[in-house]
Design a protein around this motif. Structure first.
Motif, PDB file in Angstrom:
ATOM      1  N   VAL A 222       0.843  -1.207   0.000  1.00  0.00           N
ATOM      2  CA  VAL A 222       0.000   0.000   0.000  1.00  0.00           C
ATOM      3  C   VAL A 222       0.876   1.254   0.000  1.00  0.00           C
ATOM      4  CG1 VAL A 222      -1.627   1.345   1.388  1.00  0.00           C
ATOM      5  CG2 VAL A 222      -1.974  -1.109   1.099  1.00  0.00           C
ATOM      6  N   ARG A 223       1.917   1.265   0.823  1.00  0.00           N
ATOM      7  CA  ARG A 223       2.749   2.461   0.942  1.00  0.00           C
ATOM      8  C   ARG A 223       3.483   2.772  -0.361  1.00  0.00           C
ATOM      9  NH1 ARG A 223       3.767   1.024   6.569  1.00  0.00           N
ATOM     10  NH2 ARG A 223       2.534   2.520   7.781  1.00  0.00           N
ATOM     11  N   VAL A 231       0.214  -7.973  -4.322  1.00  0.00           N
ATOM     12  CA  VAL A 231      -0.753  -8.075  -3.228  1.00  0.00           C
ATOM     13  C   VAL A 231      -0.493  -9.389  -2.499  1.00  0.00           C
ATOM     14  CG1 VAL A 231      -3.202  -8.227  -2.664  1.00  0.00           C
ATOM     15  CG2 VAL A 231      -2.448  -6.734  -4.512  1.00  0.00           C
ATOM     16  N   PRO A 232      -0.386  -9.360  -1.161  1.00  0.00           N
ATOM     17  CA  PRO A 232      -0.097 -10.597  -0.432  1.00  0.00           C
ATOM     18  C   PRO A 232      -1.130 -11.682  -0.725  1.00  0.00           C
ATOM     19  CG  PRO A 232       0.059  -8.698   1.019  1.00  0.00           C
ATOM     20  CD  PRO A 232      -0.479  -8.202  -0.274  1.00  0.00           C
ATOM     21  N   SER A 233      -0.664 -12.908  -0.684  1.00  0.00           N
ATOM     22  CA  SER A 233      -1.556 -14.033  -0.953  1.00  0.00           C
ATOM     23  C   SER A 233      -2.397 -14.325   0.284  1.00  0.00           C
ATOM     24  CB  SER A 233      -0.734 -15.273  -1.304  1.00  0.00           C
ATOM     25  OG  SER A 233      -1.432 -16.437  -0.937  1.00  0.00           O
ATOM     26  N   SER A 234      -3.691 -14.209   0.144  1.00  0.00           N
ATOM     27  CA  SER A 234      -4.544 -14.441   1.309  1.00  0.00           C
ATOM     28  C   SER A 234      -4.537 -15.927   1.684  1.00  0.00           C
ATOM     29  CB  SER A 234      -5.963 -13.968   1.019  1.00  0.00           C
ATOM     30  OG  SER A 234      -6.496 -14.638  -0.091  1.00  0.00           O
ATOM     31  N   SER A 354      -6.936  -1.869 -10.591  1.00  0.00           N
ATOM     32  CA  SER A 354      -5.812  -2.808 -10.586  1.00  0.00           C
ATOM     33  C   SER A 354      -5.238  -3.023  -9.194  1.00  0.00           C
ATOM     34  CB  SER A 354      -4.712  -2.326 -11.548  1.00  0.00           C
ATOM     35  OG  SER A 354      -4.086  -1.191 -11.016  1.00  0.00           O
ATOM     36  N   GLU A 355      -5.656  -2.243  -8.210  1.00  0.00           N
ATOM     37  CA  GLU A 355      -5.034  -2.370  -6.892  1.00  0.00           C
ATOM     38  C   GLU A 355      -6.045  -2.537  -5.761  1.00  0.00           C
ATOM     39  OE1 GLU A 355      -1.165   0.152  -8.400  1.00  0.00           O
ATOM     40  OE2 GLU A 355      -2.834   1.161  -7.464  1.00  0.00           O
ATOM     41  N   ILE A 356      -6.912  -1.531  -5.554  1.00  0.00           N
ATOM     42  CA  ILE A 356      -7.834  -1.577  -4.413  1.00  0.00           C
ATOM     43  C   ILE A 356      -8.671  -2.862  -4.427  1.00  0.00           C
ATOM     44  CG2 ILE A 356      -9.892  -0.502  -3.390  1.00  0.00           C
ATOM     45  CD1 ILE A 356      -7.618   1.206  -2.732  1.00  0.00           C
ATOM     46  N   VAL A 357      -9.208  -3.232  -5.589  1.00  0.00           N
ATOM     47  CA  VAL A 357     -10.080  -4.411  -5.606  1.00  0.00           C
ATOM     48  C   VAL A 357      -9.332  -5.674  -5.183  1.00  0.00           C
ATOM     49  CG1 VAL A 357     -11.820  -3.611  -7.246  1.00  0.00           C
ATOM     50  CG2 VAL A 357      -9.730  -4.666  -8.089  1.00  0.00           C
ATOM     51  N   TYR A 358      -8.053  -5.761  -5.529  1.00  0.00           N
ATOM     52  CA  TYR A 358      -7.289  -6.966  -5.165  1.00  0.00           C
ATOM     53  C   TYR A 358      -6.966  -6.990  -3.667  1.00  0.00           C
ATOM     54  CZ  TYR A 358      -6.921  -7.790 -10.135  1.00  0.00           C
ATOM     55  OH  TYR A 358      -7.234  -8.027 -11.443  1.00  0.00           O
ATOM     56  N   ILE A 359      -6.600  -5.823  -3.135  1.00  0.00           N
ATOM     57  CA  ILE A 359      -6.319  -5.771  -1.692  1.00  0.00           C
ATOM     58  C   ILE A 359      -7.592  -6.093  -0.919  1.00  0.00           C
ATOM     59  CG2 ILE A 359      -5.519  -4.322   0.209  1.00  0.00           C
ATOM     60  CD1 ILE A 359      -4.096  -2.585  -1.865  1.00  0.00           C
ATOM     61  N   THR A 360      -8.700  -5.466  -1.343  1.00  0.00           N
ATOM     62  CA  THR A 360      -9.970  -5.685  -0.654  1.00  0.00           C
ATOM     63  C   THR A 360     -10.361  -7.156  -0.723  1.00  0.00           C
ATOM     64  OG1 THR A 360     -10.592  -3.449  -1.232  1.00  0.00           O
ATOM     65  CG2 THR A 360     -12.366  -4.904  -0.536  1.00  0.00           C
ATOM     66  N   ALA A 361     -10.166  -7.760  -1.886  1.00  0.00           N
ATOM     67  CA  ALA A 361     -10.522  -9.177  -2.024  1.00  0.00           C
ATOM     68  C   ALA A 361      -9.656 -10.034  -1.106  1.00  0.00           C
ATOM     69  CB  ALA A 361     -10.361  -9.613  -3.470  1.00  0.00           C
ATOM     70  N   ALA A 362      -8.367  -9.710  -1.013  1.00  0.00           N
ATOM     71  CA  ALA A 362      -7.466 -10.497  -0.165  1.00  0.00           C
ATOM     72  C   ALA A 362      -7.870 -10.366   1.298  1.00  0.00           C
ATOM     73  CB  ALA A 362      -6.029 -10.034  -0.370  1.00  0.00           C
ATOM     74  N   ILE A 363      -8.175  -9.137   1.724  1.00  0.00           N
ATOM     75  CA  ILE A 363      -8.564  -8.928   3.130  1.00  0.00           C
ATOM     76  C   ILE A 363      -9.880  -9.643   3.412  1.00  0.00           C
ATOM     77  CG2 ILE A 363      -9.360  -7.190   4.780  1.00  0.00           C
ATOM     78  CD1 ILE A 363      -7.149  -5.389   3.849  1.00  0.00           C
ATOM     79  N   ASN A 364     -10.824  -9.544   2.481  1.00  0.00           N
ATOM     80  CA  ASN A 364     -12.111 -10.214   2.686  1.00  0.00           C
ATOM     81  C   ASN A 364     -11.928 -11.714   2.810  1.00  0.00           C
ATOM     82  OD1 ASN A 364     -13.632  -7.940   2.751  1.00  0.00           O
ATOM     83  ND2 ASN A 364     -14.231  -8.029   0.583  1.00  0.00           N
ATOM     84  N   ASP A 365     -11.064 -12.255   1.965  1.00  0.00           N
ATOM     85  CA  ASP A 365     -10.847 -13.702   1.989  1.00  0.00           C
ATOM     86  C   ASP A 365     -10.193 -14.101   3.310  1.00  0.00           C
ATOM     87  OD1 ASP A 365     -10.800 -16.321   0.906  1.00  0.00           O
ATOM     88  OD2 ASP A 365      -8.652 -16.053   0.487  1.00  0.00           O
ATOM     89  N   TYR A 366      -9.191 -13.330   3.721  1.00  0.00           N
ATOM     90  CA  TYR A 366      -8.504 -13.627   4.983  1.00  0.00           C
ATOM     91  C   TYR A 366      -9.481 -13.517   6.163  1.00  0.00           C
ATOM     92  CZ  TYR A 366      -5.189 -12.904   8.865  1.00  0.00           C
ATOM     93  OH  TYR A 366      -4.505 -12.977  10.040  1.00  0.00           O
ATOM     94  N   ASN A 367     -10.344 -12.527   6.122  1.00  0.00           N
ATOM     95  CA  ASN A 367     -11.310 -12.326   7.205  1.00  0.00           C
ATOM     96  C   ASN A 367     -12.413 -13.366   7.215  1.00  0.00           C
ATOM     97  OD1 ASN A 367     -10.287 -10.042   8.417  1.00  0.00           O
ATOM     98  ND2 ASN A 367     -11.543  -8.613   7.269  1.00  0.00           N
ATOM     99  N   ASN A 368     -12.982 -13.631   6.036  1.00  0.00           N
ATOM    100  CA  ASN A 368     -14.330 -14.197   6.011  1.00  0.00           C
ATOM    101  C   ASN A 368     -14.461 -15.602   5.473  1.00  0.00           C
ATOM    102  OD1 ASN A 368     -15.297 -11.760   7.021  1.00  0.00           O
ATOM    103  ND2 ASN A 368     -15.394 -10.888   4.958  1.00  0.00           N
ATOM    104  N   ALA A 369     -13.388 -16.164   4.857  1.00  0.00           N
ATOM    105  CA  ALA A 369     -13.586 -17.468   4.215  1.00  0.00           C
ATOM    106  C   ALA A 369     -14.107 -18.486   5.221  1.00  0.00           C
ATOM    107  CB  ALA A 369     -12.272 -17.940   3.601  1.00  0.00           C
ATOM    108  N   VAL A 370     -15.267 -19.064   4.923  1.00  0.00           N
ATOM    109  CA  VAL A 370     -15.867 -20.075   5.802  1.00  0.00           C
ATOM    110  C   VAL A 370     -15.904 -21.406   5.072  1.00  0.00           C
ATOM    111  CG1 VAL A 370     -17.230 -18.524   7.225  1.00  0.00           C
ATOM    112  CG2 VAL A 370     -18.161 -19.349   5.056  1.00  0.00           C
ATOM    113  N   PHE A 371     -16.218 -22.440   5.803  1.00  0.00           N
ATOM    114  CA  PHE A 371     -16.156 -23.793   5.271  1.00  0.00           C
ATOM    115  C   PHE A 371     -17.125 -23.981   4.101  1.00  0.00           C
ATOM    116  CE2 PHE A 371     -17.407 -28.235   5.145  1.00  0.00           C
ATOM    117  CZ  PHE A 371     -16.170 -28.865   5.133  1.00  0.00           C
ATOM    118  N   VAL A 372     -16.620 -24.415   2.981  1.00  0.00           N
ATOM    119  CA  VAL A 372     -17.467 -24.758   1.842  1.00  0.00           C
ATOM    120  C   VAL A 372     -17.344 -26.252   1.583  1.00  0.00           C
ATOM    121  CG1 VAL A 372     -17.985 -24.360  -0.577  1.00  0.00           C
ATOM    122  CG2 VAL A 372     -17.166 -22.477   0.853  1.00  0.00           C
TER     123      VAL A 372
END
Lengths: 475, 414
Positions: A222-223, A231-234, A354-372
């Motif tokens: 980000v900086r 973007v870090p791998s979630s 090219s940037e915000i959507v990927y970071i947001t997706a990574a954070i969402n995945d790290y936060n929210n991924a539940v059992f499928v």
């Protein structure tokens, strides 16, 4: 009223009033009895910049004392359930380098002033992979707790991808391997233990834990405005989080897991929300010039900024200032960002597509991924469920604290006891001058969010802090 | 006879609110002892301000005078919803006074003057309390002057009309808790006046039963001389908060509709009943129109109050012990105009039950001293501040309010 009535009447009123004084005790009200429904006698805080108590871009004795884990431990103690909480405190007024508030520019942008760290014991210049300017690495005086490991294991700048790095806290790694000076000062000299090993050792004596790791993982990217690294791998983050949480929740140890806030609630980005900045500059220059950024994927072209593009707060003071640009062979002085031929460069902005959507997706995945299914790598929500701690409300995993909720509310301003908190550094009283870390009051609000989560999840009655009583800055 | 007036009950039973708010209670020692049920009570000329229709009842050859002072202590305690910290309000005495005079000018016409202090409060919290950025101290004092004229229609009925001039003074002080300096404060101070009318009817339906109905209009106190000052604001925010600016505001005092009956049960015992409906809903918000000052632009600061109309129910009794001594007692129930969503520490109010007692002692044929005391106990109130509504300044917690009022006065006829 006094001047309306003759003296005699005033005396009559006063006499009547005096008679009342004897009889005027304040009405009684019972205060709730603090109840702590779990064993918090030995609290272990695992995390990064936020957990360590960084403020104004550095760590000092004062900022450590106002770290949210320490404020939380104080409330545990006041509810007479907490034991001592050992932090890796600096001596006296010592601390690392930081940038303190100096004032505002005429346009209203924050100005800071560097304060050299008094706890720096050695300075090393290291090449930076992404820019030509080298990084300055400052080694710090070793903590007095280095022999035993402290209970606050917050390490500023700690990446999840580095928790297994051997020698992360060994001075011999400097310039050779991954190295973190804040981790180094927690360990004895020449100790090559990984963060994961240190954490596993410290966890053995803990009765309660908090886990707030992951934000720092995104910050180098980000900086740099998305120009350094990827973007870090979630997926990797989730796998590491599971290994750490497996250790922390061993033997059904209770704790609180913190979900990450949305990246755009951090003032480094929130202060630079594209259309907001555009309107602010238009008001300042009294014109209607739009702001332009470099078009992602199409070098050499520019496009108008949108409300989903975020300029780094550190770049804001340069906007509108004339800079030389070569147009058709001649060099023109054009206002930075406010002319389509001089757009805001990629390193100063996180664009949406090219940037915000990927970071947001990574954070969402790290936060929210539940059992499928069996191949799912669980995120924090999924892990929290998997550990089978008490569930009070199925809609809300109560032992899971969503820091995003607090950060998002602050980004939209909140009022606490008549004081407004917002995402504006300094004036907003929540974030400090580095556009990222918290003020003592910000830490207080975060500690209160922990307390309400603990009260919900563990049927407790722990009193909150009066955050307005805390200082607005650590300086 | 009494049953006939029961038709008044359903008129009010549908209303859920009441008359307290920041009225200071009955305006006279004797009516205070009676619990304020004085719309149909002619035992004290203090009734003049409640019901001007009573005035001709004192239309004999005597000039009557009644004056005195009173003090009111309203005190609340607060327990923070999340902090569990308890704070007691500082002890303050809101002083008040009254002076009434009546005289007949002809067989049918009487004139009277009422001076009193019907509305006011003084809230003072410790400077460092949890809600210091919402309010530290707030005081409203009012003064009403009401010249009145009354007409006797016949032996049983009379009516009266009064003109009300009101003056009020409002001050407020709160901490600017966004700064570390505990001395950082914002102060408001203003005063102004307004007008209204008061009209009432009194009638006797027999030797033992009397009734009264009166209506006093609302009064709008227009305050145009407000001074808004701040202290302790750091230089970096000089463009946000001015050191001193002017403001205008208006405080709406409610109308009151009172209906009362008085029943002489025996020669020595009198019972009175009152209903009073106060039109507090005119107090919608506290709006400050702050003028521009230096770099700070003009702004409108609005604090929602959203008071609702409020009803009070009062019962009083008077017992003539002997030719010199009269004992008084009363009970009352006052509902609050403050809605649950707007419970605020600036003025804490609650549904209250109260009891009062008093006496009047005849020193000579012309002179009596009167004293009374009333105690009110308020229901527990809960304030829930929604943090995300950041323009609303409030603090979450529970309040318990008590009030004590004592009055001492003299009445004379000559």
């Amino acid at each position: 009223m006094n001047y309306f009535f003759p003296k005699g009447l005033r005396w009559a009123g006063l006499a009547a009033g005096t008679a009342l004084l004897l009889n005027a005790c304040a009405p009684g009200q019972d205060t709730p009895t603090p109840v702590v429904g779990l064993n918090v006698s030995s609290y272990l805080a695992v995390g990064d910049t936020y957990t360590a108590g960084v403020s104004n871009g550095g760590l000092t004795r004062t900022s450590q004392e106002y770290s949210y884990p320490n404020l939380l431990a104080r409330q545990f103690q006041s509810a007479s359930a907490g034991g001592s909480f050992v932090q890796p405190l600096f001596d006296g007024a010592e601390g690392s380098n930081r940038a303190v508030f100096r004032g505002f520019t005429p346009e209203g942008f924050l100005q800071t002033q560097r304060v050299p760290g008094t706890a720096v014991r050695r300075t090393v210049l290291l090449a930076n992979a992404c820019t030509t300017t080298p990084d300055t690495l400052r080694l710090l005086k070793r903590s007095a707790t280095a022999g035993t490991l402290p209970q606050n294991l917050g390490v500023p700048g700690l990446l999840l991808s580095q928790v297994d790095a051997v020698g992360l806290g060994n001075e011999a790694s400097v310039g050779i391997r991954a190295f973190n000076p804040y981790f180094e000062r927690l360990l004895p000299a020449s100790d090559s233990r990984t963060y994961f090993q240190a954490l596993s050792t410290a966890a053995q004596s803990a009765t309660f834990f908090s886990y707030f790791l992951g934000m720092d993982e995104f910050m180098p990217y980000v900086r740099s405005g998305g120009t350094c690294g990827a973007v870090p791998s979630s997926r990797q983050m989730k796998l590491t989080a599971k290994r750490i949480l497996d250790v922390l929740t061993a033997n059904k140890r209770p704790g609180i897991i913190v979900k990450l806030p949305a990246i755009t609630t951090i003032p480094l980005l929130r202060q630079g929300k594209g259309t907001d900045v555009e309107a602010r500059l238009q008001a300042y220059y009294k014109d209607n010039a739009p702001l332009y950024i470099e078009t992602p994927f199409v070098p050499g072209t520019s496009q108008r900024i949108t409300e989903r593009d975020y300029i780094l707060a550190t770049a804001l003071p340069r906007l509108g200032k004339p800079t030389p640009v070569v147009v058709g062979g001649t060099t023109l002085m054009l206002p930075y960002g406010r002319d389509s031929r001089n757009p805001i460069v990629n390193a100063d902005v996180l664009d949406d597509t090219s940037e915000i959507v990927y970071i947001t997706a990574a954070i969402n995945d790290y936060n929210n991924a539940v059992f499928v299914n069996s191949t799912t790598v669980l995120g924090l929500s999924g892990l929290a469920k998997a550990y089978g701690l008490p569930i009070i409300d199925p809609a809300q995993n109560s032992y899971l604290l969503d820091a995003g909720f607090l950060f998002n509310n602050v980004a939209n301003s909140i009022s606490v006891g008549g004081v407004v908190y917002s995402a504006e550094p300094v004036r907003g009283n929540f974030f400090s001058t580095d556009f990222y870390s918290l003020t003592p009051r910000g830490n207080g609000l975060l500690a209160n969010a922990f307390i309400s989560a603990i009260n919900r999840a563990y049927r407790s009655n722990i009193p909150s802090l009066d955050v307005n009583d805390l200082p607005t800055t650590t300086e | 006879m009494r049953a006939r007036l029961l038709f008044l009950l359903p008129l009010f039973s549908g209303l859920t609110a009441a008359a307290t708010g920041f009225d200071t209670g009955p305006q006279g020692a004797r009516v205070l002892g009676l619990g304020g049920a004085s719309t149909a009570y002619i035992g004290s000329i203090a009734g003049l301000s409640t019901n001007p229709g009573l005035l001709p009842q004192w239309g004999d050859s005597l000039t009557r005078l009644s004056f005195g002072g009173f003090g009111q202590i309203r005190r609340a305690s607060f327990v923070g919803q999340d902090t569990y910290l308890r704070t007691n309000q500082d002890l303050t005495v809101q002083p008040g006074g009254y002076l009434y005079a009546t005289r007949a000018v002809s067989k049918r016409v009487s004139v009277g003057l009422a001076l009193n202090t019907p509305y006011g409060y003084h809230t003072k919290w410790p400077n460092a309390w949890e809600g210091r950025s919402v309010i530290q101290e707030s005081q409203l004092s009012t003064f009403f002057a009401q010249p009145t004229v009354g007409f006797k229609l016949n032996d049983n009925f009379s009516l009266g009309v009064g003109f009300v001039y009101a003056y009020g003074k409002y001050t407020q002080r709160r901490a600017l808790g966004q700064y570390d300096d505990p001395a950082a404060q914002a102060n408001l101070s203003s005063s102004g006046s307004g007008y209204g009318v008061n009209a009432g009817l009194y009638g006797r339906t027999g030797d033992n039963l009397a009734f009264g109905i009166s209506y006093r209009s609302g009064v709008k106190l227009k305050m145009n001389n407000g001074a808004y000052t701040t202290a302790g604001v750091p230089g970096r925010d000089a463009s946000l908060l001015a050191g001193a600016s002017d403001f205008k505001t208006q405080i709406n005092l409610p109308s009151t509709l009172s209906v009362g009956i008085a029943d002489r049960v025996t020669k020595k015992l009198l019972l009175t009943f009152d209903f009073a409906l106060s039109g507090w809903s005119t107090l919608d918000s506290l709006t400050l129109d702050v003028a521009a000052s230096g770099p700070v632009p003009a702004q409108r600061l609005r604090t929602a109050r959203r008071y609702e109309d409020a009803l009070a129910f009062r019962v009083g009794t008077e017992y003539q012990v002997n030719s010199k001594l009269v004992l008084l007692a009363g009970l009352h129930y006052d509902e609050t105009p403050v809605r649950d969503e707007f419970v605020n520490p600036e003025f804490v109010d609650a549904n209250r039950v109260g009891a009062s007692a008093g006496l009047s002692y005849q020193l000579s044929q012309r002179l009596a001293v009167e004293a009374a005391y009333a105690f009110d106990y308020g229901q527990l109130r809960t304030a829930r501040a929604d943090q995300t509504r950041f323009l609303v300044s409030n603090v979450s917690g529970t309040y318990r309010t008590l009030s004590h009022t004592a009055s001492l006065g003299v009445s004379a006829a000559f």
